[in-house]
Design an enzyme around this catalytic site. Structure first.
Site, PDB file in Angstrom:
ATOM      1  CD  GLU A 160      -6.149   5.982 -52.827  1.00 16.54           C
ATOM      2  OE1 GLU A 160      -6.624   4.985 -52.716  1.00 16.54           O
ATOM      3  OE2 GLU A 160      -7.084   6.911 -52.831  1.00 16.54           O
ATOM      4  CD  GLU A 357      -8.566   8.435 -56.433  1.00 17.62           C
ATOM      5  OE1 GLU A 357      -9.451   7.774 -55.526  1.00 17.62           O
ATOM      6  OE2 GLU A 357      -7.639   7.705 -56.903  1.00 17.62           O
TER       7      GLU A 357
HETATM    8  O1  IFM Z   1     -11.808   3.460 -56.470  1.00 16.49           O
HETATM    9  C1  IFM Z   1     -10.872   3.949 -55.527  1.00 16.49           C
HETATM   10  C2  IFM Z   1      -9.413   4.352 -56.234  1.00 16.49           C
HETATM   11  O2  IFM Z   1      -8.948   3.159 -56.826  1.00 16.49           O
HETATM   12  C3  IFM Z   1      -8.631   4.709 -55.282  1.00 16.49           C
HETATM   13  N1  IFM Z   1      -9.207   5.659 -54.473  1.00 16.49           N
HETATM   14  C4  IFM Z   1     -10.583   5.436 -53.669  1.00 16.49           C
HETATM   15  C5  IFM Z   1     -11.356   4.828 -54.842  1.00 16.49           C
HETATM   16  C6  IFM Z   1     -12.785   4.701 -54.134  1.00 16.49           C
HETATM   17  O3  IFM Z   1     -12.889   3.651 -53.196  1.00 16.49           O
END
Ligand code: IFM
Length: 449
Positions: A160, A357
């Site tokens: 990210e 994710e």
């Molecule tokens: O916890 C975060 C992660 O570190 C990066 N993506 C989003 C998740 C939830 O906010």
């Protein structure tokens, strides 16, 4: 009816170093920007988090008990190179042990090299707006690969970059807490450059590997389908979703995006000759993080600064989420996930996708030794069905990593947001499998819903 996933579909869970490890001064680790940012602002810190640095065997035992075959974790640069440059062998040794322990349990490790925890020493040299960090990151990537590359095939450079650049240096809600929109855009470019150089470094070291980057996407919704709303959505979409994606695909920054950001005067001068070629290293797979959509509305004067905290955006605003929300206030829209994956399939020309994710925070409680987190079970069921629908319609999705294995340190929100399949009592460090963990284990065992 069972929704079956393709043979060989990769099922896993994901975590990140600073969110779970704790032990922030152990074995020579240097401070990261998250240590200094939380100390400066008085926010909760990443110590002890889930004490995973010391309890990693127990946590791998949970993965093994659940039968989850892939594990995505991140390596802390500040353990490997406490000053950003000099190698600390004890830090490398931790990840060496972790990888061995995963493999002993039949779990395939997937390494992410950067999940937001920059060594503070490099922030002191300007942080990501300093393009020298791209070369330093490539050195770090090579150092880690030399130790783990014989056992790890799946490598993600950066998680990210949008958040690292725009939240870290734009609105300053994340470490290092800087509010400088122009610098945030340069940080974004340098993170892409760092990815490209690291991808080259990883491949230069031989071995069979799959190189990826993980981007977080926010599909943009509007209530009204007119030119002004479409333009507001376009602005948000180009900054949130295409700033990072298009250069990675070899298309450079979209001209409309460069025009949207021209008033800040920093991005174009930061793009040196040859940068776009370096950034566009071939990807073996694209990591996709999806949580929620965004909602855009136009501001009357297109020259008005946006109320939404993204660097440089003008002429649009973000509407509050609506419908069913998670405890973080994020909208639950699984259908947007299907649309996103189908759009990516077309836009990325068939590049394989892995969901790196996806998950949700809810207020969980342990009652008589159990956590009945039915909202999270439903969230996973709906979002997995959405991924399945995208696959049925032609998206080449190769895997799904649930966020997250453990309740953990949710950045500026501290320990208030629980994303885990496993409940963690942060006082006692006791772990309890939530119902969602059992649900997910069943999906994995059946390779279907
Ligand atoms: O916890 C975060 C992660 O570190 C990066 N993506 C989003 C998740 C939830 O906010």
């Amino acid at each position: 009816m069972t929704l079956g996933f393709p043979d060989g579909f990769r099922w896993g869970t994901a975590t990140a170093a600073y969110q779970i490890e704790g032990s922030t001064t152990a074995d020579g680790r240097g401070p990261s920007i998250w240590d200094t940012f939380t100390a400066r602002t008085g926010l909760a810190t990443g110590d002890p988090a889930c004490d995973h640095y010391r309890r990693y065997r127990e946590d791998i035992g949970l993965l093994s008990e659940l039968g989850i075959p892939y594990y995505r974790f991140s390596v802390a640069w500040s353990r490997i190179m406490p000053d950003g440059r000099t190698v600390e062998p004890r830090g490398l040794a931790f990840y060496d042990r972790l990888v061995d322990a995963l493999l002993e349990n039949g779990i395939t490790p997937m390494v992410t090299l950067y999940h937001w925890d920059l060594p503070e020493a490099l922030q002191a040299e300007g942080g990501w707006p300093n393009r020298e960090l791209a070369d330093l990151f490539a050195d770090y990537a090579l150092t880690v690969h030399k130790v783990l590359g014989d056992r790890v095939q799946q490598w993600t450079t950066i998680n990210e970059p949008f958040c690292a650049a725009f939240i870290g240096y734009g609105n300053g809600d994340h470490a290092p807490g800087i509010q400088d929109e122009g610098a945030a855009l340069v940080a974004g470019h340098n993170l892409l450059l760092a990815h490209g150089k690291a991808a080259q470094a990883l491949r230069s070291d031989g071995g069979e590997q799959e190189v990826s980057i993980v981007l977080n996407f926010a599909p943009v919704l509007t209530d009204v389908d007119d030119a002004a709303h479409r333009e507001a959505a376009r602005r948000f979409d180009f900054l949130h979703n295409r700033f990072f994606l298009d250069p990675l695909l070899g298309r450079g920054y979209p001209p409309e995006l460069l025009a949207d950001l021209a008033h800040l005067g920093t991005l174009e001068p930061a793009i040196a000759d040859g940068d776009l070629e370096i950034i566009a290293q071939p990807l073996d797979v694209l990591g996709v993080n999806y949580y929620a959509p965004a909602r855009a509305v136009p501001l009357e004067d297109p020259e008005t600064d946006s109320n939404c905290p993204l660097p440089g955006l003008r002429g649009m605003d973000v509407q509050p989420p609506r419908g069913e929300l998670t405890s973080l206030g994020w909208e639950q829209r699984p259908e947007c996930f299907t649309d996103l994956l189908l759009w990516l399939q077309g836009h990325c020309g068939g590049l394989p996708l892995v969901i790196a994710e996806n998950g949700a925070a809810f207020e969980d409680e342990v009652v008589e030794g159990r956590v009945h987190d039915e909202k999270r079970v439903r969230y996973f069921a709906d979002h997995l069905a959405a991924v399945h629908a995208a696959i049925e319609r032609g998206a080449d999705v190769r895997g799904y990593m649930a966020w997250s294995l453990l309740d953990n340190f949710e950045w500026a929100m501290g320990y208030t947001q629980r994303f885990g399949l496993v409940h963690v009592d942060f006082e006692t460090q006791e772990r309890v499998l939530k119902d969602s963990a059992l649900f997910y284990a069943d999906v994995v065992a059946r390779n279907g819903l």
